[in-house]
Design a protein around this motif. Structure first.
Motif, short mmCIF file in Angstrom:
data_model
loop_
_atom_site.label_atom_id
_atom_site.label_comp_id
_atom_site.label_asym_id
_atom_site.label_seq_id
_atom_site.Cartn_x
_atom_site.Cartn_y
_atom_site.Cartn_z
N THR A 126 0.66 -1.02 -0.18
CA THR A 126 0.01 -0.04 -0.16
C THR A 126 0.91 1.16 0.02
O THR A 126 0.28 2.42 -0.17
CB THR A 126 -0.96 0.11 1.26
N SER A 127 2.06 1.10 0.19
CA SER A 127 3.01 2.50 -0.04
C SER A 127 4.36 2.14 -0.41
O SER A 127 4.66 1.08 -0.19
CB SER A 127 3.17 3.39 1.20
N ALA A 128 5.06 2.67 -1.05
CA ALA A 128 6.36 2.54 -1.74
C ALA A 128 7.50 2.39 -0.24
O ALA A 128 8.38 1.51 -0.48
CB ALA A 128 6.79 3.67 -2.37
N ALA A 129 6.85 2.88 0.68
CA ALA A 129 7.98 2.91 1.84
C ALA A 129 7.82 1.53 2.74
O ALA A 129 8.26 1.50 3.83
CB ALA A 129 7.63 4.09 2.80
N GLU A 130 6.37 0.90 2.23
CA GLU A 130 6.12 -0.17 3.33
C GLU A 130 7.24 -1.17 3.52
O GLU A 130 7.89 -1.60 2.24
CB GLU A 130 5.05 -0.95 2.77
N ALA A 131 7.51 -1.36 4.54
CA ALA A 131 8.81 -2.01 5.15
C ALA A 131 8.78 -3.72 4.54
O ALA A 131 9.76 -4.00 3.81
CB ALA A 131 8.97 -2.27 6.45
N ALA A 132 7.68 -4.43 4.90
CA ALA A 132 8.02 -5.86 4.61
C ALA A 132 6.60 -6.29 3.88
O ALA A 132 5.80 -7.02 4.46
CB ALA A 132 8.07 -6.53 5.81
N SER B 84 2.63 -14.59 11.75
CA SER B 84 4.32 -14.30 11.45
C SER B 84 4.97 -13.15 12.48
O SER B 84 5.21 -12.37 11.95
CB SER B 84 4.59 -13.88 9.94
N VAL B 85 4.58 -13.63 13.67
CA VAL B 85 4.84 -12.49 14.71
C VAL B 85 6.40 -12.38 14.72
O VAL B 85 6.99 -11.19 15.26
CB VAL B 85 4.32 -12.90 15.99
N VAL B 86 7.06 -13.47 14.74
CA VAL B 86 8.57 -13.49 15.19
C VAL B 86 9.29 -12.66 13.87
O VAL B 86 10.02 -11.87 14.20
CB VAL B 86 9.11 -14.76 15.28
N PHE B 87 8.82 -13.15 12.50
CA PHE B 87 9.29 -12.11 11.57
C PHE B 87 9.16 -10.52 11.71
O PHE B 87 10.12 -10.13 11.48
CB PHE B 87 8.77 -12.87 10.23
N ARG B 92 11.22 -5.48 12.00
CA ARG B 92 11.10 -4.15 12.59
C ARG B 92 12.31 -3.63 13.40
O ARG B 92 12.76 -2.64 13.29
CB ARG B 92 9.55 -3.81 13.53
N ALA B 93 12.92 -4.67 14.29
CA ALA B 93 14.05 -4.36 15.09
C ALA B 93 15.18 -4.20 14.15
O ALA B 93 16.45 -3.93 14.75
CB ALA B 93 14.11 -5.13 16.07
N GLY B 94 15.39 -4.42 12.92
CA GLY B 94 16.53 -4.56 12.04
C GLY B 94 17.29 -5.37 12.20
O GLY B 94 18.50 -5.49 11.67
N ARG B 95 16.83 -6.80 12.79
CA ARG B 95 17.64 -7.83 13.04
C ARG B 95 17.53 -8.90 11.83
O ARG B 95 18.11 -10.04 12.10
CB ARG B 95 17.45 -8.50 14.24
#
Lengths: 227, 225
Positions: A126-132, B84-87, B92-95
């Motif tokens: 939903t956005s180009a910035a979406e992380a994963a 997919s909680v662990v992922f 998010r933590a950059g790990r």
């Protein structure tokens, strides 16, 4: 334009699924995307043989099993338990996507965040910035199936158009979409234009246009009284 | 006498080093070689690159391996799913580094590696973020993106039946990435629900011929329940 009059009734999901199913002829090999397109399977008319494909290696997928008949080895691409019809088959992922990219699947029905009038599809992030984000098989299906139909609400929950001049969300594929079934209308994508071929009763083209982010054209199929 | 059957999980995973690239079969939970993943946690290799369709669910299997801090990078098509909680936490933590690959491109990159193909042109992803920085080419009026073969040091596979030569069958939708990954690693380890005598599998029904398989270990998850 006032919505308070509401002279028309948008289709619910079941009605949309019934409408899509009506256009799938006997003998087609069909992949139904995760989410709302999955519902189409429940509305294919009795006795019409349509072979459902699932990315994870199934042709001839049948409906969900009763609780007592669940087989832990048999799931669909949405990771729901399914069954196998007589004549069904299993294969590995590389073969499954050979069917998809190789143009062997007659139809894929996908959900969408946005569709552009040139047929560009955005349905994975939903956005180009979406992380994963998670793309899954959508990009392969969108470029590979012989026909791509999109099934979606006509607008987002906050009323923003999903049918647009050009997608602002990250693209899934360029020029992939052939037809769009929304809760308000059926719209063909032809020569870079949205051609309206059907609307829910009571809806007018100007009212539909007001909910759409690109120019709509009246298809020949649209009855004169609806224009 | 050829005998690829090993008796212990330690023997099945012997030699896997820190920094290894590990393919893990399965689609969601179906066909995921859980016992071998548990054994890999036990075995201790760190800084792994994992190639799998998903990035684990809950806190078991692949998710447990990731939670144990053993995975530095994951190559997959659909990391984000229910549970997919662990992922999500690690990412998010950059790990955790992530490479997103369309599912068909992932399968074909693996197939190519197993088949000795260096790279191939696919129409998938043309004109999208996935194609950024990649070579493209027009062939017969259609546009394609160059994608490279994806190989691994180790493939962890779940089969239905296997024999001492390593011939394998799979079960229903459990075939998925397993049969493809078995071809694409330097070391292919199979967790088989049933180990059967040589000759018991109909040759017409063999899906993965033993040439692709290095080790087989028997594991019947039903027997544990």
């Amino acid at each position: 334009m006032s919505d308070s009059r509401m002279p028309f009734v948008p289709m619910d999901r079941a009605a949309m699924a019934r409408r899509v199913a009506q256009d799938i002829p006997e003998g087609w090999y069909v992949n139904l995307g995760i989410g709302i397109p999955t519902v189409v399977a429940d509305h294919i008319p009795e006795g019409r043989e349509v072979v459902l494909h699932s990315e994870n290696g199934i042709l001839g997928m049948g409906p969900a099993p009763a609780e007592a008949d669940i087989d832990r080895w048999l799931i669909n691409a949405g990771k729901m338990h399914v069954t196998l019809l007589q004549g069904g088959s299993f294969f590995h992922h590389a073969d499954s996507f050979a069917m998809i990219r190789g143009g062997h699947i007659d139809l894929c029905v996908l959900g969408a965040f946005q569709v552009a009038e040139k047929g560009d599809l955005a349905n994975w992030a939903t956005s180009a910035a979406e992380a994963a984000p998670a793309v899954g098989g959508a990009m392969d299906l969108a470029v590979g199936a012989k026909r791509v139909w999109v099934m979606t609400e006509h607008t987002t929950k906050d009323g923003s158009p999903k049918l647009v001049e050009s997608c602002t969300y990250p693209l899934t594929a360029l020029g992939a979409v052939d037809r769009i079934y929304t809760n308000l209308a059926v719209i063909d994508v032809r020569d870079g234009r949205f051609m309206v071929t059907e609307m829910v009763p009571g809806l007018t083209l100007p009212a539909l246009q007001a909910r759409t982010g690109a120019t709509l054209h009246a298809g020949a199929e649209l009855q004169e009284k609806d224009r | 006498m050829i005998n690829k059957i090993v008796d212990t999980a330690a023997a099945a995973l012997d030699g896997i080093r820190d920094g290894a690239t590990v393919m893990v079969g399965g689609f969601g939970a179906v066909g995921q070689p859980d016992m071998l993943i548990e054994a890999l946690i036990e075995q201790g290799a760190r800084d792994l690159t994992v190639i799998a369709n998903n990035a684990g669910a809950g806190r078991v299997g692949l998710a447990k391996l990731m939670e144990a801090g053993r995975v530095g990078r994951i190559i997959c098509s659909f990391p984000r799913s229910a549970g997919s909680v662990v992922f999500e936490e690690l990412f998010r933590a950059g790990r955790l580094q992530l490479e997103i690959v369309p599912q068909g491109t992932l399968a074909e990159r693996i197939r190519a590696a197993g088949a000795g193909i260096g790279a191939f042109y696919t129409p998938t992803g043309y004109g999208t973020r996935i194609a950024e920085g990649k070579e493209t080419r027009e062939i017969d009026g259609r546009r394609y993106v160059l994608e490279h073969a994806l190989r691994a040091d180790v493939a962890l596979v779940e089969a239905w039946e296997a024999d001492r030569w390593g011939n394998c069958t799979f079960r229903k939708s459990g075939r998925n990435f397993n049969a493809v990954m078995a071809t694409a690693a330097a070391l292919t380890v199979v967790q088989a629900n049933h180990v059967v005598p040589l000759g018991a599998i109909d040759p017409e029904a063999v899906v993965t011929p033993g040439i692709f398989v290095d080790r087989v270990i028997h594991h019947d998850p039903q027997a544990e329940q």
